[in-house]
Design an enzyme around this catalytic site. Structure first.
Site, PDB file in Angstrom:
ATOM      1  N   GLY A 273       6.704 -11.755  10.466  1.00  0.00           N
ATOM      2  CA  GLY A 273       7.169 -10.482   9.954  1.00  0.00           C
ATOM      3  C   GLY A 273       6.275  -9.357  10.474  1.00  0.00           C
ATOM      4  CB  CYS A 274       6.927  -5.923  11.637  1.00  0.00           C
ATOM      5  SG  CYS A 274       8.080  -5.306  10.392  1.00  0.00           S
ATOM      6  CG  ASN A 275       6.006  -4.840   6.507  1.00  0.00           C
ATOM      7  OD1 ASN A 275       5.761  -3.836   7.170  1.00  0.00           O
ATOM      8  ND2 ASN A 275       7.104  -4.963   5.776  1.00  0.00           N
TER       9      ASN A 275
ATOM     10  CB  THR B 213       0.553  -4.734   9.818  1.00  0.00           C
ATOM     11  OG1 THR B 213       1.754  -4.562  10.564  1.00  0.00           O
ATOM     12  CG2 THR B 213      -0.322  -3.522   9.985  1.00  0.00           C
TER      13      THR B 213
END
Lengths: 342, 342, 342, 342
Positions: free
Chosen positions: C148-150, C153
């Protein structure tokens, strides 16, 4: 005495803008808000920014007791509006915000909207709602047709010039820069933030935008001959505001003088000093129009720029202004709020 | 009877926001607007969005006849404000929007602002302007110190919780998301559109933001012990609005109940149903505050989110609210305008 | 030798970002692009920004000759992806960008995604695609699950700190600020420009965001005990970029040292000097991650901020990085393009 | 063999864009970066988005060893550029991005820029840098003058039409919509986010924009008679991109055919199918130009719309394209990066 107001189609942006304006209107009280798909919901769940207001829940149109309504704003989608209004009581005052009653000629309506009108008698009855030019008719009207927001912007620039005969009627180019709220709260790919922010493009290309029907009707009537302008809007990454750049053949100083003279007594229309032009920033959230005139380096060519807030003066603000007139109130009642900047 | 109002420092955003609010205020009339560098200019040339108003031209402060002024808003830069106010008539009612009178302790002022205070007696006299918590003092005050906009947002969330003793005072994290107008109309590289739009970053890092001085003062006073919160703001690509996310140790349902109870009678503060949080979109241009509470999946941990418009409720709207009280008017006078959405 | 690449689901943002990156990749050639609903259309009509490229038209998945494909990127919606991949040839190398193979535990998958997994054997086979932490596994993998992109991060910030044991595992707060493209090209009201620009709000409130499943899986595995972080994302008016603010208990200098040490040899990860934090502006359109550490005024408390481009390093760039490894190429091939600023 | 490149004036947007493009250019190596006020600083502190690159620190121009430089890009402010270039070695290849060498006629220069040119001999020597129209001259040139970004956009639309004689030369209206980065990283009030976002206005009104000097020079030369177009730019709330709407008298189909024919062999110029127009979104961050033609409902009237990225194709990308030619490389080297969307 407080007027009892219904808003039909309160779940869209123009409906919400009407509620916003009426929230501080001293003479209007909202007694009904309709939204067919959201009937039963409180406005605060559809528009949380209206949470602080004591409003009736959304209901279906057939649940409204129109006998106790002084005036209904009709903020329904195009085509739906005529179907609804033709079944409303014939003595109900109505300000319609859709496109349905803007064109007086049934043939023109069918040409621009692709189908015959469902209520041609009302089409005839309706008064065109550009307040500053139809004020007396509006005051006496039962049904007023709100103008298109682009159409309003263009007309504020061009009507006095056509009336005065100071521009070449065969050389009118209107390049529009439009905020996205004019497209409503509709789910379209090109209205997504990711598709729209940080860029621009033209749309409704090459003389296909329906507001041309209004320009044709109005400008030809003023000129006493057929007038066909060139007009293409551009979609900008901003929510509110229309900036109309009109490229005209005519003497810039005379153009400026005509506009100054025509609008000097108007509360909402302001002509800037010659050589300056306005920003949409300066009218956001308000009912004001700013217009500026600049001369080109080529003698006899002018650029006239006008700005307004499409949701307010271009739609719901105009509607309230007309409703004020229809109900015998001063035209500016509830509409003198300053723009929001920045 | 109409009150005569002066706005000192009318060429910045908070000054302009004051004019915007007073434009439709039924009891206030602007009799003087000052701007040292722009003295002699009409407001319309500094802020064209105010073009429609009949306003006095900008003048220098020493040109104002304070004898005929009922109340002065002072929207001058930090440090300038104290130098100006100490020379104003001592019977003039003043609402100051700068940081100069927010801290009561001269040592705290010097610590956060890097220099001794120039008017320590006025610092003592000034009443802290968070209306809903200092209402009676404000009503009786001559000099009211407007709060920081970030400080206001955080306090609306946290004060009732600290008062109620329902959160861990050593575990208060305040993550702020701030619109750019909070930085004023100043020419700084990081405020340029090209540097700011389409991205975000933190600033005033690691406990250095001056509004911490206000938090420290207020929260410690409420708690009766030293309270030090963690607070870092983030600059967002938006003009108006602050969203404060408070990460707290405490029972979420109790937190919600405390806030509901504390604010149920307030005109401008709205607590959302449990489990929902607000958007800055929903308060833009208005004096309203929306607050929401959510429980984390970890028991005993909560997220409380509050939003307000930094220029209005966070600054100029608050100032008008306080001025209403100081002049014996209902607190909401001229402030019930609905937010502008979209 | 040029590798032959298929992109399944090329009509969404991550699919288009893959095409963008492969456009200048020296070793990859796109041989198939699929889009079920848009099959038959050229990419230039779905994404005009790719007009200059010589690309195959969109086709249906069942039209792809997978025998001549070296690697397929699968940019299909969640749930669709597992259904498609389980029917693809079992020797085909695949980088999946959906959420379908991120969680290794079938029970965890069912908990977070609400239904049993359709291809549990592939779920076991898949390697988690956070390149810098699974590099050797990815090099040997047939099926890699993009993160996932979140989740990416947060992990870039937190993994080294959990590994090093330098933060309190029961006090991890992750406040995310997210660009809108992370939500894809889907027609939802809250993604409209008019609803999103100029404002912000939290979403996926209070521990409900699905990326928490990834955090739980990965952080618990590293720590050797259950780790549950607090995490709420906020939607910002920007198209690309995630800024993660982690509020941590731990020594700031040590945190900085651990991150510096862990990432000093990485091509795409950059740790800023102590006391400074990054902006999403500085990684837009690129595969880079910037991380900064700040100490709070409260000793033992730190703020760590990380930024990446959700579509690139958070999704499609990561996918290309992994594909490079799987096909024996240097990891950075085609990915060293500088960010686009402003 | 790798070419050694200096960038003079690397602390502005066009300088940074040059660095961005050269970062992945296979044949160019940056050996010097100058910035008088920021000499001694690393680029990463001036432009953190370039942090991942191994770049020389900024230095003063007089510190550069030009003997070891193959080509210098000069991204200095207008007027400064001519003063600097006249003192550089006369055998140094230079691509200038300022306005200083765009006008060949000293009188025209003085008219539009308000002062005599400091290096009239170099003004004569300089080749106008609109690559697709001066390709052979540029290949042989020592000093190339980059075009204005607005001037480039307008010329890509209009040059072939003027050459072909298919439009009325006395009826050329160019309405430009411009991103803000064209104004550079300068501290001006109207470039602040708070002043610019969510609104638009015209600037450089009524035939006063300096790029008119370029239009006059080029169009008159092509036509063999004086050509004066009407041109007013509008500032939009976006960072990159120019959209030029040209309102023309001429046959739309013929206009389309002329443009198709002229650009079919060009790598960077793409003419869309008749009746469609481009978006600035589709060229952002790239060296591509998209052009579309639409017929008005009035026969013989056309709207031609062209878009490019002002910082790339309109300035730094064009400069690299020219440098490629001057150094014997394929023109597209390092410039085929796809646009960044969304």
């Amino acid at each position: 005495m407080t007027k009892r107001i219904a808003i039909l189609g309160a779940s869209g942006y123009t409906g919400a803008e009407l509620v916003r304006l009426l929230a501080t209107h001293p003479e209007f009280r909202i007694v009904a808000l309709t939204g067919e798909r959201k009937a039963g919901q409180p406005m605060a769940s559809v528009f949380p920014f209206l949470r602080h207001l004591d409003l009736p829940d959304l209901c279906r149109i057939d649940e409204v007791d129109f006998a106790s309504v002084d005036l209904a704003f009709c903020a329904l989608p195009h085509a739906t509006s005529q179907a609804v209004i033709k079944d409303l009581p014939r003595n109900l005052k109505i300000v319609d915000l859709s496109a349905d009653f803007r064109l007086r000629d049934p043939a023109a309506y069918e040409k621009w909207y692709g189908q015959p009108h469902a209520a041609p008698d009302l089409q005839t009855e309706a008064v065109y709602g550009l307040t500053e030019f139809y004020r007396d008719d509006i005051r006496a009207a039962r049904l007023v047709a709100g103008t298109g927001c682009n159409a309003a912007t263009g007309q504020y620039i061009l009507r006095p010039l056509i009336e005065a005969g100071c521009i070449d009627l065969d050389r009118i180019i209107l390049d529009l820069k439009c905020g996205v709220s004019g497209a409503g709260r509709s789910l379209k790919e090109n209205l997504l933030h990711a598709e729209l922010s940080e860029g621009t493009q033209a749309y409704a290309l090459g003389g296909t935008h329906r507001h041309l029907g209004e320009f044709d009707q109005e400008f030809s009537a003023i000129a006493g001959r057929e007038v066909r302008i060139q007009f293409t809007p551009h979609l900008l990454p901003m929510n509110r505001g229309i900036l109309a750049s009109a490229w005209l053949d005519g003497d810039p100083q005379r153009i400026h003088a005509v506009l100054m003279d025509r609008y000097c007594a108007e509360s909402f229309l302001h002509v800037l000093p010659f050589g300056t032009t306005p920003s949409t920033h300066d009218v956001r959230g308000s009912n004001f129009v700013h217009i500026g005139v600049v001369g080109d380096r080529i003698p006899g060519r002018a650029l006239v720029v006008g700005v307004l807030d499409n949701l307010c003066k271009g739609s719901s603000g105009q509607a309230v202004q007309n409703a004020n007139l229809m109900l015998g109130l001063p035209e500016t009642t509830g509409l003198m709020g300053a723009p929001v900047f920045p």
